[in-house]
Design an enzyme around this catalytic site. Structure first.
Site, PDB file in Angstrom:
ATOM      1  N   ARG A 172      43.857 103.721   9.056  1.00 54.66           N
ATOM      2  CA  ARG A 172      44.690 104.491  10.003  1.00 54.66           C
ATOM      3  C   ARG A 172      46.174 104.426   9.670  1.00 54.66           C
ATOM      4  NH1 ARG A 172      41.539 103.212  15.624  1.00 54.66           N
ATOM      5  NH2 ARG A 172      39.931 104.778  15.281  1.00 54.66           N
ATOM      6  N   ASP A 175      43.928 100.062  19.378  1.00 60.45           N
ATOM      7  CA  ASP A 175      43.371 101.416  19.271  1.00 60.45           C
ATOM      8  C   ASP A 175      44.375 102.493  19.700  1.00 60.45           C
ATOM      9  OD1 ASP A 175      41.022 100.367  18.331  1.00 60.45           O
ATOM     10  OD2 ASP A 175      40.015 100.380  20.274  1.00 60.45           O
ATOM     11  N   ARG A 228      33.392  99.227   6.090  1.00 61.97           N
ATOM     12  CA  ARG A 228      34.164  98.285   6.921  1.00 61.97           C
ATOM     13  C   ARG A 228      33.656  96.844   6.745  1.00 61.97           C
ATOM     14  NH1 ARG A 228      34.827 100.833  12.721  1.00 61.97           N
ATOM     15  NH2 ARG A 228      36.329  99.130  12.879  1.00 61.97           N
TER      16      ARG A 228
HETATM   17  C1  S3P Z   1      36.541  96.621  20.143  1.00 56.15           C
HETATM   18  C2  S3P Z   1      37.450  95.803  19.521  1.00 56.15           C
HETATM   19  C3  S3P Z   1      38.491  96.297  18.596  1.00 56.15           C
HETATM   20  C4  S3P Z   1      38.719  97.785  18.754  1.00 56.15           C
HETATM   21  C5  S3P Z   1      37.425  98.551  18.820  1.00 56.15           C
HETATM   22  C6  S3P Z   1      36.583  98.081  19.988  1.00 56.15           C
HETATM   23  C7  S3P Z   1      35.514  96.008  21.010  1.00 56.15           C
HETATM   24  O1  S3P Z   1      38.082  96.036  17.267  1.00 56.15           O
HETATM   25  O2  S3P Z   1      39.511  98.272  17.709  1.00 56.15           O
HETATM   26  O3  S3P Z   1      37.668  99.936  18.958  1.00 56.15           O
HETATM   27  O4  S3P Z   1      34.884  96.733  21.813  1.00 56.15           O
HETATM   28  O5  S3P Z   1      35.340  94.792  20.923  1.00 56.15           O
HETATM   29  P1  S3P Z   1      38.371  94.614  16.562  1.00 56.15           P
HETATM   30  O6  S3P Z   1      37.704  93.593  17.355  1.00 56.15           O
HETATM   31  O7  S3P Z   1      37.763  94.705  15.192  1.00 56.15           O
HETATM   32  O8  S3P Z   1      39.856  94.487  16.508  1.00 56.15           O
END
Ligand code: S3P
Length: 421
Positions: free
Chosen positions: A343, A312, A118
């Protein structure tokens, strides 16, 4: 492996889903920055948050756990003696990279096979502009090393993607900078970090999509933090109760921070029957009991403006769209390609095994043709917790599904299958 059977009856239950993952991570991290003990209740003791706990312990915090309560005490962070392992958790590595970028010691992060694929340049770039010294494999991937920093400087940063993890990394680094930092998001993302920082006494100003944080020498921790239940976990049951005829499901005390409730807005637009009761506010976070009744759904069309508020929940919403009348279009899903799996590709590949030719990707858009025939199928979860849970509810509402690996739900929702049973 797990064999999910069809549920051929209504859901008529009260189901308490576990604590919010995003808020749990932040509660552990911020509590280690004040020097008074903090008791966190309804903490999500799932693998991702336990990765954060393990990292914070390696950095000098004391974390005592009993059931869903944890007590955190820390009198300053110190250099970890070994590599920090963030496991599967993007939130752990990205937020802590921000925090450690501003410390005067050396640290290295790694993670599991999924996390090592990632992108990390999205946090490395703004932190480097602030003066941080970070190296990563191919400048973008774990393992990632953070060198001791001189004083960081505040920046004005226009974020190229809407990401709460990136925003939070910059905010945590900014606490220790020598001048204020302003971050501008293309579209607002979840704001749990800002809310919790304010509860710890930090000064934050908001103007449109801009957030300014003033560096704070000392955070003043509250004695207690209560975590709301996780709307991203509730999502699977909200969709299931909506699909199964005659259902009426109550989900108590679910977090309804407006930066997370895109799923409720989209499902209501599709015709869902969702009522909110007993709204409460605790530690700046709103929660409510959700009552979900079965409803006939029609197709949805949504894109960029709402994506960060339901990022999500796309796999669960894709299941809802498969049971809706008409063709749905979910637009601008490029961020879905860099989650725990790709996904977007995974939904097309695996969901089509249950309902052939129903799901297609056109660029970064997902097209879902609703109400097509479904079959008993064997699907792969790709080790992605949210894919596993979405496939489970899809199979349960259709003709069943066999999943190759279901324990990946431990990442965010360890008792998912128990609650479903
Ligand atoms: C999260 C932010 C989101 C989300 C992840 C949790 C967080 O990711 O998809 O499951 O707790 O800040 P991104 O900030 O990369 O979009």
């Amino acid at each position: 492996m797990i064999d999910v059977r069809p549920i051929n009856r209504p859901l008529k239950k009260i189901i308490r889903v576990p604590g919010d993952k995003s808020v749990s991570h932040r509660a552990v991290i911020l509590s280690a920055l004040g020097d008074t003990p903090v008791e966190v209740s309804n903490f999500l003791a799932a693998q991702d948050c336990l990765s954060t706990v393990a990292c914070m312990k390696a950095l000098g915090a004391s974390v005592e756990q009993s059931g869903d309560k944890i007590l955190i005490t820390c009198h300053g962070l110190h250099e970890p003696a070994d590599v920090l392992d963030a496991g599967n958790s993007g939130t752990t590595v990205r937020l802590l990279t921000g925090l450690l970028a501003a410390q005067n010691f050396f640290a290295v992060f790694t993670g599991d096979g999924s996390l090592r694929k990632r992108p990390m340049a999205r946090v490395i770039n703004p932190l480097t502009l602030m003066g941080a010294k970070i190296s990563a494999r191919n400048e973008n991937f774990l393992p990632l090393a953070i060198l001791p920093a001189d004083k960081l400087h505040g920046i004005n940063y226009q974020m190229p993607v809407a990401s709460a993890q990136v925003k939070s990394a910059i905010l945590l680094a900014s606490l220790f900078a020598d001048s204020p930092t302003t971050i501008v998001e293309p579209v607002p993302s979840r704001d749990h970090t800002e809310k919790m920082l304010e509860a710890f006494g930090a000064r934050i100003e908001r103007s449109g999509n801009a957030i300014t944080l003033h560096p704070t020498k000392k955070l003043h921790a509250p004695e207690k933090i209560s975590v709301p239940n996780d709307i991203s976990s509730a999502a699977f049951f909200i969709v299931l109760a909506t699909i199964l005829p005659d259902s009426e499901l109550t989900l108590p005390a679910v977090g309804i921070n407006p930066s997370r409730t895109g799923i409720i807005d989209v499902l209501r637009r599709m015709g869902a029957d969702i009522t909110l009761r007993n709204e409460k506010i605790s530690g700046g976070e709103l929660s409510a009991d959700l009552i979900v009744r079965h409803a006939e759904l029609h197709a949805a069309d949504f894109g960029a403006e709402i994506i960060p508020r339901l990022i999500d929940e796309i796999p669960a919403l894709a299941v809802a769209a498969a049971f809706a009348e008409g063709t749905s279009v979910f637009r601008d899903l490029s961020e879905l390609r860099v989650k725990e799996s790709d996904r977007l590709a995974a939904i097309v590949d695996e969901f089509n095994k249950i309902s052939p030719d129903s799901f297609a990707a056109e660029g970064n858009d997902l097209i879902i043709r609703g109400r097509r025939p479904t079959h008993l199928a064997a699907c792969k979860t790709l080790g992605d917790h949210r894919l596993a849970m979405a496939l489970t509810i899809f199979g349960a509402a259709a003709h069943g599904v066999e999943l190759d690996d279901h324990r990946c739900v431990d990442i965010s929702f360890p008792n998912f299958f128990d609650l479903l049973a």
